[in-house]
Scaffold this motif. Sequence first.
Motif, PDB file in Angstrom:
ATOM      1  N   LEU A   1     -28.567  17.427 -18.539  1.00 27.34           N
ATOM      2  CA  LEU A   1     -28.108  16.102 -18.119  1.00 27.34           C
ATOM      3  C   LEU A   1     -27.664  16.188 -16.662  1.00 27.34           C
ATOM      4  CD1 LEU A   1     -27.208  13.263 -19.472  1.00 27.34           C
ATOM      5  CD2 LEU A   1     -24.933  14.262 -19.503  1.00 27.34           C
TER       6      LEU A   1
ATOM      7  N   TYR B   1     -23.480   6.066 -16.068  1.00 25.82           N
ATOM      8  CA  TYR B   1     -24.618   6.677 -16.752  1.00 25.82           C
ATOM      9  C   TYR B   1     -24.451   6.457 -18.253  1.00 25.82           C
ATOM     10  CZ  TYR B   1     -28.296  10.201 -17.429  1.00 25.82           C
ATOM     11  OH  TYR B   1     -29.468  10.852 -17.737  1.00 25.82           O
TER      12      TYR B   1
ATOM     13  N   VAL C   1     -25.643   7.022 -22.196  1.00 23.66           N
ATOM     14  CA  VAL C   1     -26.456   7.781 -23.153  1.00 23.66           C
ATOM     15  C   VAL C   1     -26.522   6.942 -24.421  1.00 23.66           C
ATOM     16  CG1 VAL C   1     -26.650   9.885 -24.539  1.00 23.66           C
ATOM     17  CG2 VAL C   1     -25.789  10.007 -22.195  1.00 23.66           C
TER      18      VAL C   1
ATOM     19  N   ALA D   1     -30.041   7.599 -20.503  1.00 24.83           N
ATOM     20  CA  ALA D   1     -30.815   8.609 -21.218  1.00 24.83           C
ATOM     21  C   ALA D   1     -30.879   8.197 -22.677  1.00 24.83           C
ATOM     22  CB  ALA D   1     -30.156   9.979 -21.080  1.00 24.83           C
TER      23      ALA D   1
ATOM     24  N   ILE E   1     -32.517  14.999 -25.242  1.00 24.68           N
ATOM     25  CA  ILE E   1     -32.739  13.834 -24.380  1.00 24.68           C
ATOM     26  C   ILE E   1     -34.241  13.664 -24.252  1.00 24.68           C
ATOM     27  CG2 ILE E   1     -32.567  12.991 -22.007  1.00 24.68           C
ATOM     28  CD1 ILE E   1     -29.740  14.046 -21.975  1.00 24.68           C
TER      29      ILE E   1
ATOM     30  N   SER F   1     -35.000   9.902 -19.554  1.00 25.65           N
ATOM     31  CA  SER F   1     -33.834   9.650 -18.707  1.00 25.65           C
ATOM     32  C   SER F   1     -34.277   9.250 -17.311  1.00 25.65           C
ATOM     33  CB  SER F   1     -32.938  10.888 -18.639  1.00 25.65           C
ATOM     34  OG  SER F   1     -33.621  11.935 -18.005  1.00 25.65           O
TER      35      SER F   1
END
Length: 344
Positions: A26, A34, A36, A218, A225, A228
């Motif tokens: 990451l 950001y 997720v 992401a 992941i 992203s």
Amino acid sequence: MITTSGLTKVYRARGREVTALDGVDLHVREGEVYGVIGQSGAGKSSLIRCVNLLERPTSGTVTVAGQDLTALAGRGPRAGKELRRARSRIGMVFQHFNLLSSRTVQDNVELPLEILGVSGRERSRKALELLDLVGLADKAKVYPAQLSGGQKQRVGIARALAGDPKVLLSDEATSALDPETTRSILQLLRDLNRQLGLTVLLITHEMDVVKSVCDSAALMERGRIVESGTVSELLATPGSKLAGALFPVGGEATGEDRTVVDVTFHGESATQPVISQLSRTYNVDISILGAAIDTVGGLQVGRMRIELPGRYEDNVVPIGFLREQGLQIDVVGQEPVLVKEGAK
Ligand SMILES: Nc1ncnc2c1ncn2[C@@H]1O[C@H](COP(=O)(O)OP(=O)(O)O)[C@@H](O)[C@H]1O
Ligand SMILES: [Mg+2]
């Protein structure tokens, strides 16, 4: 600001092993929000708990603001103080607020400062300043039970900011809140990000959260992941699942022997003149199946789904024309061969 590399977490419970993180790389840049996103069980909470070493990673490294936290944690008890200091620079916000009910709002915010050994007067000054920042200056002396969910989360955020963190981690901070309160909390996170230059890593299972505040995102599936990038990179990636979910465009193909194409444009450019030019130049009847304009991550994006008569093979030339206009073209049902074609 945050880098994980090869981050792995295996839980061992009652003879069973669960791999919650399976080699996560990451990269969160300074000053960005950001997101997720992933379904329940994807490993999102494990990731965020490993980032601040609340959970010890099985392998891999975590670096925050240039400091390798995994190396600090690995040095044993003597590094404890250093690790605690590093962690105080990482604020954490929880879904269920985790406030102490026996303490006033102000005393909740002061708690991390007590642990850091800050003097009483300084703690009080700082806590009141933070409560003012999150819009709760008048609630310092009340108890959490007297607050609404949104207010409790504001206290949670003020507490997370007590150690002047450079990074704020948020695990489903809005999942227990109604839509309107969610919007106001997301706006607060955005404001703090801008005013304080705070880097925010937030975890959510709601696409709307990513859409309204994130610069980058992401997608997590089964501890990995799988996609992203910045929101604009994702939107410019043909076949991106995140882009499709962030910005869906409706419209079904009407029959066989048809080619359906999604045309995406950013900012100022407009598709309408291009579509009519295409129609005139190649003498084809174009049907518009659906169109949408939206703001995603602060970016104006438009997408139009059009249908051309004939199969893909028959439409290579008009599709090439659209690509030459600098538009992003995704042929629906066609494998994305020309990755990044038309991307800015
Ligand atoms: N403390 C734990 N002990 C054993 N298994 C766990 C523990 N925490 C999480 N898990 C498992 O790890 C996987 C990922 O969980 P989690 O990180 O909470 O995902 P998410 O936050 O995306 O829902 C799940 O299968 C979950 O059951
Ligand atoms: Mg979770």
